[in-house]
Design an enzyme around this catalytic site. Sequence first.
Site, short mmCIF file in Angstrom:
data_model
loop_
_atom_site.label_atom_id
_atom_site.label_comp_id
_atom_site.label_asym_id
_atom_site.label_seq_id
_atom_site.Cartn_x
_atom_site.Cartn_y
_atom_site.Cartn_z
N LYS A 1 0.73 -1.29 -0.16
CA LYS A 1 -0.03 -0.14 -0.01
C LYS A 1 0.93 1.95 -0.28
O LYS A 1 1.23 1.08 0.93
CB LYS A 1 -0.55 0.10 0.92
N GLU B 1 8.45 16.76 14.64
CA GLU B 1 9.44 16.50 13.18
C GLU B 1 8.83 17.57 12.09
O GLU B 1 7.18 17.44 12.15
CB GLU B 1 8.36 15.19 12.84
#
Length: 500
Positions: free
Chosen positions: A187, A397
């Site tokens: 995926k 992040e």
Amino acid sequence: MDRVMNTPTSTTVTSKPFRLGKEWRTRNGADGALTSINPADGSVAAVVTRALPKDVDDAVAIAWEAFQNQPWRRLRMDQRAATLYEISRRLKAEKESLARLQMQDSGKPLKECLNMVESAAGHFRYYAAICETWQNEMTSPRGDYFSMTLLEPFGVVAAITPWNSPIMNEAQKVAPALAAGNAVLLKPSEETPQLALELARICTEAGLPEGFVTALPGYGEDVGAALVKHPGVRMVSFTGGTETGRLIGAVAGQKLMPVGLELGGKSPHIVFADADFEKAVAGVMSGIFSSAGQSCIAGSRCFVQKSIYTRFMSELVARTRAIRVGLPDDPTTQVGPLISATHRNKVADYVDLARREGGNVLVGGEIPDVPALARGWFYQPTVIDGLSNRARVCQEEIFGPVLVALPFDDEADVIAQANDTVYGLGAGMWTGDYARAWRVARALEAGSIWINTYKQSHIPTPFGGFKASGIGREKGLGGLRLYSQVKSVYWGLHNQPLGI
Ligand code: NDP
């Protein structure tokens, strides 16, 4: 995610199909297709048939049927090697066209995309070689028997990948999973669906039996989640954000299913006063600005020893100002666009947050004012200082071309600050003192440490994170073990019946 951008504007565009066993599945229209947008100019890179959760049931059934009835898992490992070599050869033969597709899907500079296709081919070649040379272990018996350990495939495994390094991330999972004998359901990110389709095609053309690699280009929240939950999926290998990793880990915990999780990072990049100054400046820049900072191992927190802080920052800022931001197919481009408008907004919001938290934006901090780049999602390379390591932009992040710089006093101070993060993916340092390099390398909490270099990563060396950066190791021999379960075999040689 850019759901608005990823909805086809026209129902007349025929989408690229994906393959389920012998059948090609095609859907069109707003609910039936994914549109990949070229981040460099906002044009349509491709329209791809969207996989739906109901396809997951079919794909799992096809993969199990292949696993049980095709010879792949029963082949000797050296026999599997031949197909893996052939996949590698074909990836290399199509290097230029695959790299261009990757560039259109992801916006990465062409030279980086070429390297990624090389790396993908390298993974298949490496795991072919591992198949050729693998030795099962004979353990020393402690009785009248032989004892040995064998690696066995799980059966059907799922590989879920992010948008930042398609083909490379995908090969990093598919090559060892196949080497171990599994069937793989892949995926890819909804943002970059094309390379997984190409990889599945190349695997089939190279002679891999049908059903052993199926690409399912769908959304994570439905197709990704359905794969993870499916009782027929026996192992999941995921690369992506830490929050998604937690969701997957929670489902895996319920299923008692093994997972490999390669997650986010906020890597410290340390410059000691005794470092080679030139190499350190260049290393820090390449550590954060390559791939426009969209790299899990980007060295996004730069710690500089106080005695050289002013000189170092002045050089870093001057050179950052001179970085060429440009179109991905321009060979002089050093920094390309970000993946999407949404992502660029997120990066810009972090820079605004840094300003509000009292940070100094020393360079960058804006969208480039260049007409040729106006239709894409570019952002200037940015350096910020004046914040403490506890500030949000030093802890979260950003995944963009944004470096935060922090001064430090001594070894103990920098180790404490560097480790003061939930993440632990990578860490780098520049120093002329080899004994210190060793001490600091041992003290840093990270899965990869770079001493007087940064962001080197090659196929034989294990890769993965400490703490919230992940579970398990990909690449190397550990990569094969990640996709295998261990079977211990005892073979009796008793002359007498066993006693009670
Ligand atoms: P995401 O976690 O958002 O997505 C990664 C993949 O997971 C995509 O294919 C996504 O599909 C899918 N997904 C989303 N939700 C689910 C769910 N509930 N169940 C199953 N699958 C799901 O990450 P990004 O794509 O935004 O990638 C960036 C992140 O990846 C960064 O945090 C970066 O650090 C990390 N990363 C880590 C690396 C490592 O090796 N440690 C390497 C590269 C990146 P969809 O695209 O449809 O949302």
